[in-house]
Design a protein around this motif. Sequence first.
Motif, PDB file in Angstrom:
ATOM      1  N   MET A  34       0.863  -1.172   0.000  1.00  0.00           N
ATOM      2  CA  MET A  34       0.000   0.000   0.000  1.00  0.00           C
ATOM      3  C   MET A  34       0.902   1.225   0.000  1.00  0.00           C
ATOM      4  O   MET A  34       2.024   1.182   0.514  1.00  0.00           O
ATOM      5  N   ALA A  35       0.396   2.303  -0.576  1.00  0.00           N
ATOM      6  CA  ALA A  35       1.263   3.467  -0.738  1.00  0.00           C
ATOM      7  C   ALA A  35       0.445   4.744  -0.806  1.00  0.00           C
ATOM      8  O   ALA A  35      -0.760   4.721  -1.063  1.00  0.00           O
ATOM      9  N   TRP A  36       1.129   5.839  -0.586  1.00  0.00           N
ATOM     10  CA  TRP A  36       0.567   7.181  -0.770  1.00  0.00           C
ATOM     11  C   TRP A  36       1.352   7.884  -1.876  1.00  0.00           C
ATOM     12  O   TRP A  36       2.589   7.849  -1.889  1.00  0.00           O
ATOM     13  N   TYR A  37       0.612   8.501  -2.776  1.00  0.00           N
ATOM     14  CA  TYR A  37       1.161   9.338  -3.823  1.00  0.00           C
ATOM     15  C   TYR A  37       0.567  10.724  -3.668  1.00  0.00           C
ATOM     16  O   TYR A  37      -0.432  10.911  -2.973  1.00  0.00           O
ATOM     17  N   ARG A  38       1.157  11.693  -4.342  1.00  0.00           N
ATOM     18  CA  ARG A  38       0.575  13.024  -4.374  1.00  0.00           C
ATOM     19  C   ARG A  38       0.809  13.648  -5.734  1.00  0.00           C
ATOM     20  O   ARG A  38       1.741  13.298  -6.452  1.00  0.00           O
ATOM     21  N   GLN A  39      -0.073  14.595  -6.042  1.00  0.00           N
ATOM     22  CA  GLN A  39       0.034  15.312  -7.306  1.00  0.00           C
ATOM     23  C   GLN A  39      -0.329  16.763  -7.084  1.00  0.00           C
ATOM     24  O   GLN A  39      -1.459  17.077  -6.707  1.00  0.00           O
ATOM     25  N   ALA A  40       0.644  17.626  -7.328  1.00  0.00           N
ATOM     26  CA  ALA A  40       0.432  19.060  -7.231  1.00  0.00           C
ATOM     27  C   ALA A  40       0.060  19.591  -8.614  1.00  0.00           C
ATOM     28  O   ALA A  40       0.402  18.969  -9.629  1.00  0.00           O
ATOM     29  N   PRO A  41      -0.625  20.730  -8.687  1.00  0.00           N
ATOM     30  CA  PRO A  41      -1.018  21.281  -9.988  1.00  0.00           C
ATOM     31  C   PRO A  41       0.179  21.446 -10.911  1.00  0.00           C
ATOM     32  O   PRO A  41       1.199  22.012 -10.526  1.00  0.00           O
ATOM     33  N   GLY A  42       0.051  20.932 -12.118  1.00  0.00           N
ATOM     34  CA  GLY A  42       1.112  21.054 -13.102  1.00  0.00           C
ATOM     35  C   GLY A  42       2.231  20.054 -12.961  1.00  0.00           C
ATOM     36  O   GLY A  42       3.174  20.060 -13.772  1.00  0.00           O
ATOM     37  N   ASN A  43       2.152  19.197 -11.946  1.00  0.00           N
ATOM     38  CA  ASN A  43       3.205  18.213 -11.711  1.00  0.00           C
ATOM     39  C   ASN A  43       2.695  16.803 -11.955  1.00  0.00           C
ATOM     40  O   ASN A  43       1.492  16.545 -11.944  1.00  0.00           O
ATOM     41  N   GLU A  88       5.075  23.432   0.098  1.00  0.00           N
ATOM     42  CA  GLU A  88       5.342  22.565  -1.058  1.00  0.00           C
ATOM     43  C   GLU A  88       4.740  21.172  -0.902  1.00  0.00           C
ATOM     44  O   GLU A  88       4.798  20.357  -1.833  1.00  0.00           O
ATOM     45  N   ASP A  89       4.180  20.873   0.256  1.00  0.00           N
ATOM     46  CA  ASP A  89       3.453  19.618   0.432  1.00  0.00           C
ATOM     47  C   ASP A  89       2.021  19.709  -0.085  1.00  0.00           C
ATOM     48  O   ASP A  89       1.304  18.709  -0.130  1.00  0.00           O
ATOM     49  N   THR A  90       1.607  20.899  -0.467  1.00  0.00           N
ATOM     50  CA  THR A  90       0.254  21.084  -0.994  1.00  0.00           C
ATOM     51  C   THR A  90       0.055  20.256  -2.249  1.00  0.00           C
ATOM     52  O   THR A  90       0.818  20.361  -3.207  1.00  0.00           O
ATOM     53  N   ALA A  91      -0.962  19.415  -2.232  1.00  0.00           N
ATOM     54  CA  ALA A  91      -1.223  18.512  -3.352  1.00  0.00           C
ATOM     55  C   ALA A  91      -2.489  17.716  -3.057  1.00  0.00           C
ATOM     56  O   ALA A  91      -3.024  17.770  -1.942  1.00  0.00           O
ATOM     57  N   ILE A  92      -2.921  16.987  -4.051  1.00  0.00           N
ATOM     58  CA  ILE A  92      -3.936  15.964  -3.825  1.00  0.00           C
ATOM     59  C   ILE A  92      -3.182  14.675  -3.489  1.00  0.00           C
ATOM     60  O   ILE A  92      -2.272  14.286  -4.235  1.00  0.00           O
ATOM     61  N   TYR A  93      -3.574  14.045  -2.411  1.00  0.00           N
ATOM     62  CA  TYR A  93      -2.918  12.823  -1.954  1.00  0.00           C
ATOM     63  C   TYR A  93      -3.796  11.629  -2.295  1.00  0.00           C
ATOM     64  O   TYR A  93      -4.990  11.615  -1.976  1.00  0.00           O
ATOM     65  N   PHE A  94      -3.178  10.649  -2.917  1.00  0.00           N
ATOM     66  CA  PHE A  94      -3.880   9.450  -3.369  1.00  0.00           C
ATOM     67  C   PHE A  94      -3.339   8.217  -2.658  1.00  0.00           C
ATOM     68  O   PHE A  94      -2.130   8.078  -2.449  1.00  0.00           O
ATOM     69  N   CYS A  95      -4.230   7.316  -2.371  1.00  0.00           N
ATOM     70  CA  CYS A  95      -3.873   6.031  -1.803  1.00  0.00           C
ATOM     71  C   CYS A  95      -3.872   4.991  -2.928  1.00  0.00           C
ATOM     72  O   CYS A  95      -4.732   5.028  -3.808  1.00  0.00           O
ATOM     73  N   LYS A  96      -2.898   4.087  -2.868  1.00  0.00           N
ATOM     74  CA  LYS A  96      -2.859   2.988  -3.828  1.00  0.00           C
ATOM     75  C   LYS A  96      -2.653   1.675  -3.081  1.00  0.00           C
ATOM     76  O   LYS A  96      -1.852   1.593  -2.155  1.00  0.00           O
ATOM     77  N   ALA A  97      -3.390   0.657  -3.514  1.00  0.00           N
ATOM     78  CA  ALA A  97      -3.243  -0.683  -2.935  1.00  0.00           C
ATOM     79  C   ALA A  97      -2.956  -1.656  -4.065  1.00  0.00           C
ATOM     80  O   ALA A  97      -3.657  -1.667  -5.080  1.00  0.00           O
ATOM     81  N   LYS A  98      -1.931  -2.462  -3.866  1.00  0.00           N
ATOM     82  CA  LYS A  98      -1.499  -3.387  -4.903  1.00  0.00           C
ATOM     83  C   LYS A  98      -1.823  -4.804  -4.466  1.00  0.00           C
ATOM     84  O   LYS A  98      -1.351  -5.270  -3.422  1.00  0.00           O
ATOM     85  N   ARG A  99      -2.632  -5.485  -5.280  1.00  0.00           N
ATOM     86  CA  ARG A  99      -3.011  -6.843  -4.920  1.00  0.00           C
ATOM     87  C   ARG A  99      -2.080  -7.871  -5.570  1.00  0.00           C
ATOM     88  O   ARG A  99      -1.864  -8.949  -5.014  1.00  0.00           O
ATOM     89  N   SER A 100      -1.569  -7.504  -6.736  1.00  0.00           N
ATOM     90  CA  SER A 100      -0.626  -8.353  -7.431  1.00  0.00           C
ATOM     91  C   SER A 100       0.121  -7.471  -8.412  1.00  0.00           C
ATOM     92  O   SER A 100      -0.110  -6.262  -8.471  1.00  0.00           O
ATOM     93  N   GLN A 111      -7.516  16.393  -0.731  1.00  0.00           N
ATOM     94  CA  GLN A 111      -6.729  17.620  -0.894  1.00  0.00           C
ATOM     95  C   GLN A 111      -6.039  17.993   0.421  1.00  0.00           C
ATOM     96  O   GLN A 111      -6.685  18.044   1.475  1.00  0.00           O
ATOM     97  N   VAL A 112      -4.767  18.280   0.311  1.00  0.00           N
ATOM     98  CA  VAL A 112      -3.993  18.825   1.428  1.00  0.00           C
ATOM     99  C   VAL A 112      -3.461  20.180   0.996  1.00  0.00           C
ATOM    100  O   VAL A 112      -2.776  20.288  -0.027  1.00  0.00           O
ATOM    101  N   THR A 113      -3.786  21.208   1.753  1.00  0.00           N
ATOM    102  CA  THR A 113      -3.327  22.548   1.460  1.00  0.00           C
ATOM    103  C   THR A 113      -2.593  23.100   2.672  1.00  0.00           C
ATOM    104  O   THR A 113      -3.142  23.124   3.774  1.00  0.00           O
ATOM    105  N   VAL A 114      -1.349  23.510   2.442  1.00  0.00           N
ATOM    106  CA  VAL A 114      -0.530  24.070   3.519  1.00  0.00           C
ATOM    107  C   VAL A 114      -0.313  25.540   3.201  1.00  0.00           C
ATOM    108  O   VAL A 114       0.389  25.891   2.249  1.00  0.00           O
TER     109      VAL A 114
END
Length: 116
Positions: A34-43, A88-100, A111-114
Amino acid sequence: QAQLVESGGGLVQPGGSLRLSCAASNRAFSFVAMAWYRQAPGNQRELVASIVGGGIINYSDSVRGRFTISRNKYLNEVYLQMNNLKPEDTAIYFCKAKRSAQVEYWGQGTQVTVSS
């Protein structure tokens, strides 16, 4: 199929903390990672932290020492404790789960906004 639902995002001042949670709808599934990703505008979406198998943990250089990933395998939940947040931590944070190697699931993001 499994759905992932993130929660815990919001607006916080620099130096503050947030705790993100991600819950899988199907608790019968077992996930190899399982993991956390993030994506900021334009990135591009980037890996923030991951936890694999019995507890092999990896962090991106930008968050190491400030963020902590943890997991409850029985509840199929993963968490991200974020301390000393920076703008700079401002972004949308996504969770990912890998089954295989071929099967993975993504949440809708929170959304996380600092900002002061």
